[in-house]
Design an enzyme around this catalytic site. Structure first.
Site, PDB file in Angstrom:
ATOM      1  N   TYR A 145      10.888  49.222  25.143  1.00  0.00           N
ATOM      2  CA  TYR A 145      11.745  48.496  26.079  1.00  0.00           C
ATOM      3  C   TYR A 145      12.693  49.392  26.869  1.00  0.00           C
ATOM      4  O   TYR A 145      13.058  49.071  27.996  1.00  0.00           O
ATOM      5  CB  TYR A 145      12.590  47.467  25.317  1.00  0.00           C
ATOM      6  N   TYR A 171      62.341  36.124  51.134  1.00  0.00           N
ATOM      7  CA  TYR A 171      62.181  36.727  49.810  1.00  0.00           C
ATOM      8  C   TYR A 171      62.181  38.252  49.903  1.00  0.00           C
ATOM      9  O   TYR A 171      61.489  38.850  50.733  1.00  0.00           O
ATOM     10  CB  TYR A 171      60.869  36.266  49.150  1.00  0.00           C
ATOM     11  N   PHE A 177      49.271  40.069  46.834  1.00  0.00           N
ATOM     12  CA  PHE A 177      49.418  41.202  45.918  1.00  0.00           C
ATOM     13  C   PHE A 177      48.628  41.006  44.630  1.00  0.00           C
ATOM     14  O   PHE A 177      48.444  41.938  43.861  1.00  0.00           O
ATOM     15  CB  PHE A 177      50.897  41.402  45.559  1.00  0.00           C
TER      16      PHE A 177
END
Length: 705
Positions: free
Chosen positions: A335, A84, A390
């Site tokens: 908080y 390829y 990849f």
């Protein structure tokens, strides 16, 4: 039940280690030698942002490894195997075949170099309208070059060492390719960005590069830049074009820069939480080790421990050494500070995982196909395998986690800043942190800015991975979008830096106002305990023993009424204190000195008002306010460093509203030297954060601790 105590500082250690390594590389105490196995985030930062020049290892084994990889590919080609990207088409067109192996690599670059770069991008001086850039920041490109070199040096890509050296030569000669900002889906790696880097080393006359920096920087075709620098264009052998561009280097490079920033900002947010607690005169027993040992998440335990360290020695908080057992108002903090360890803790764990993912990726082979040089069972010298290394989902995962962490930290800082500015929640500080005797809306603009930054940050928090679109003939049916996620994370980190700069500016103002109030109340207490003619309680005709009893009941009333009357200026508080005190004085005198005349009480009220008013005028602006040195010694060990940097190094002083505005002073014919808008001052803090100056100094002591 015995509760197990945890003492962990993994995130702080990792962050300080990153900072220390970057500092050593900048100062040339260490060098960067890439060998395929040891590249770290600090090295990426040093190359990208500080101009440190890497070199390729001269190890003979590495050179041999690269040679064998190239030879193995040649052997497989000679066996007429279908490989390829070497003798086939690309992607969904891999059913095509060719024997023009060299031309195929150029063909690959030809169709991939398809991004948008405008005329203005090539000539920044012509962009007087400051249109947004279409090219990547050059630091990203430098980072991608060193990352790709390192990945290819692993010897699985059939790329010659001389080709990889040509990448490093770009860095050594300050040649940086212009790479389109958009156009990669990080599926078959970041093909398009790396195609422009490959085009640059090949001397493509239509691939442009910047040579130099600053005012001397020029943009020119890569062919001219190579010639000017005495470099030869690099030809590419079979698979070398594909090997250069088919990988995750741009994604992991930008992600590394983003994570480096995120790690520091996450640690800074813990310091800023400590700073906010001091501004709010908090009850910080919530940071006690017992609380977190009962819920032993490592990140939570570390954040609580860090905040305790940053607050150590602070005179502005209670609950570190002993519990708050009395007093009015809220008995516990809100908080935004009280649950900071539980809020930040899980996300510093995520950031550590993200760092690990990126460090693995930096030293991984991420292209396709891969060359296996080991001897095979059939006796052949090696094989070529098609795979999917990849696919940069590991980078996407790291960045989506990091960006969510940044958003959560930003939301906490936003809440803390609004709490400090709002008189209903800031525990007695002036509305908008106005430090003057007249109405000013000092921090109101920052309050609005913080909401704008937070809204944008929240919009960025959505995972990029949820937006995958099929691409390229449905061959790339799933794709990581890693570089897009990294870009978004860079944006998020920058927004958090904006918010952190605002927080620092507001906290410095708030803690000075708090220190001034503490000083004033302490002085007034002394005057109330003075039963001579100079004292605040003189003139009631009471015995000293009676005055002692009265004083003991008045002190908490005086303090609480002072802090409650915080909707306007410090001057407006004086009358509130006098009125509150007089209610108790009237009742007390009616009981212990019933013959006291109305005129005596009127005279006493006038005297008491005079004492309170004159004491305040001696301590609040426009009188001489408390000095930064006096404030710093009362702060915790960590927060004092932030405060001192802003006040002493950056020379940013307490904001006094209109009196510090350059236009107001110009209109009144007053000097404007040293006068700055609030935005200019916050920008100085932001730039100091961005350049790393502030964090280097602030964290230097903790690095050595």
């Amino acid at each position: 039940m015995t509760l197990k105590r945890h003492s962990q500082s993994a995130h702080m250690n990792a962050t300080l280690q990153l900072l220390g390594r970057v500092r050593d590389l900048k100062n040339k105490k260490r060098s960067i030698v890439v060998n395929g196995n040891d590249l770290d985030i600090a090295s990426i930062v040093a190359v990208a942002r500080h101009g440190v020049e890497p070199t390729i290892s001269t190890d003979e084994c590495l050179a041999k490894r690269l040679e064998i990889s190239v030879d193995t590919l040649a052997d497989v080609i000679s066996r007429k195997c279908v490989i390829y990207g070497v003798n086939t088409g690309f992607g969904g067109s891999a059913d095509a075949r060719t024997n023009k192996l060299i031309d195929l690599q150029t063909h690959l670059l030809q169709f991939i170099q398809s991004g948008i770069i405008t005329t203005a991008d090539k000539d920044p001086a012509s962009n007087s309208e400051r249109e947004p850039s279409h090219v990547m920041p050059l630091a990203w490109v430098r980072a991608a070059i060193v990352a790709r070199t390192n990945q290819n040096l692993r010897g699985h890509s059939a790329i010659r060492k001389c080709v990889l050296k040509s990448l490093i030569d770009l860095l050594h000669n300050d040649i940086t390719p212009l790479i389109p900002l958009r156009g990669t889906i990080s599926a078959s790696g970041d093909l398009m960005p790396m195609a422009y880097v490959a085009g640059a080393i090949m001397g493509n006359p239509d691939v442009f590069v910047q040579v130099g920096k600053g005012a001397q920087a020029i943009v020119m075709p890569s062919s001219e830049a190579l010639k000017m620098s005495g470099l030869s264009p690099s030809g590419l052998g079979p698979k070398e074009g594909l090997g250069l561009i088919n990988g995750t280097a741009p994604s992991v490079a930008v992600a590394s820069l983003a994570l480096y920033d995120a790690q520091q900002l996450a640690l800074l947010s813990q310091m800023l939480t400590a700073f906010a607690s001091e501004c709010l005169a908090g009850n910080v027993e919530w940071a006690h080790p017992f609380v977190h040992a009962t819920r032993p998440h490592a990140g939570q335990i570390e954040v609580a421990s860090n905040i305790r360290r940053f607050l150590k020695g602070s005179k502005f908080v209670v609950g570190l050494e002993s519990q708050k057992a009395s007093g009015d108002g809220l008995c516990q903090d809100r908080y935004s500070t009280r649950t900071a360890p539980q809020w930040i803790g899980p996300y510093i764990e995520d950031l550590l995982l993200a760092q690990h993912q990126l460090e693995v990726e930096l030293n991984s082979t991420s292209d396709n196909p891969l060359v296996d040089t080991s001897k095979q069972e059939d006796g052949s010298s090696g094989r070529v395998y098609s795979g999917g290394n990849f696919q940069a989902a590991a980078v996407t995962s790291a960045m989506d986690k990091a960006r969510l962490a940044i958003q959560m930290i930003g939301r906490m800082l936003w809440s803390q800043v609004t709490e400090m500015i709002n008189p209903a929640t800031n525990n007695g500080l002036e509305a908008n942190l106005n430090a003057t005797a007249q109405e000013n809306f000092t921090m109101k603009g920052i309050d609005i800015n913080m909401s704008a930054y937070m809204s944008e940050l929240a919009a960025l928090a959505h995972p990029v991975s949820a937006h995958v679109m099929s691409a390229e003939m449905h061959n790339q049916g799933i794709n990581s979008l890693a570089l897009i996620s990294a870009r978004r994370t860079m944006e998020a980190a920058d927004l958090l830096a904006h918010m952190s700069a605002c927080h620092i500016y507001v906290s410095c103002q708030g803690v000075e106002i708090r220190a001034n109030h503490v000083r004033f109340l302490s002085t007034l207490r002394t005057k109330m305990k003075d039963f001579t003619a100079n004292g605040a309680l003189y003139g009631l005709g009471l015995k000293n023993s009676q005055l002692e009893t009265l004083c003991a009941s008045l002190l908490p009333i005086m303090q609480s009424s002072w802090y409650r009357a915080n909707s306007n200026t410090w001057k407006d508080r004086v009358l509130s204190v006098v009125d509150a005190v007089m209610l108790t004085v009237n009742e007390f005198v009616a009981t212990y000195n019933p013959n006291c005349s109305v005129s005596t009480m009127i005279a006493f009220k006038k005297h008491f008002h005079s004492v309170v008013s004159s004491t305040a005028e001696e301590m609040f602006y426009p009188g001489p306010t408390i000095s930064p040195e006096e404030v710093a010694v009362q702060l915790g060990g960590g927060t004092a460093q932030i405060y001192t940097w802003v006040r002493s190094k950056l020379n940013i002083h307490m904001n006094r509203g209109l009196q510090d505005d350059p236009l107001f002073n110009a209109q009144k014919g007053l000097p404007t030297k040293g006068k700055k808008s609030i935005g200019s001052s916050v920008s100085m803090v932001y730039e100091s954060l961005l350049k790393g100056e502030m964090m280097d100094v602030i964290l230097e002591g903790w690095t050595q601790d």
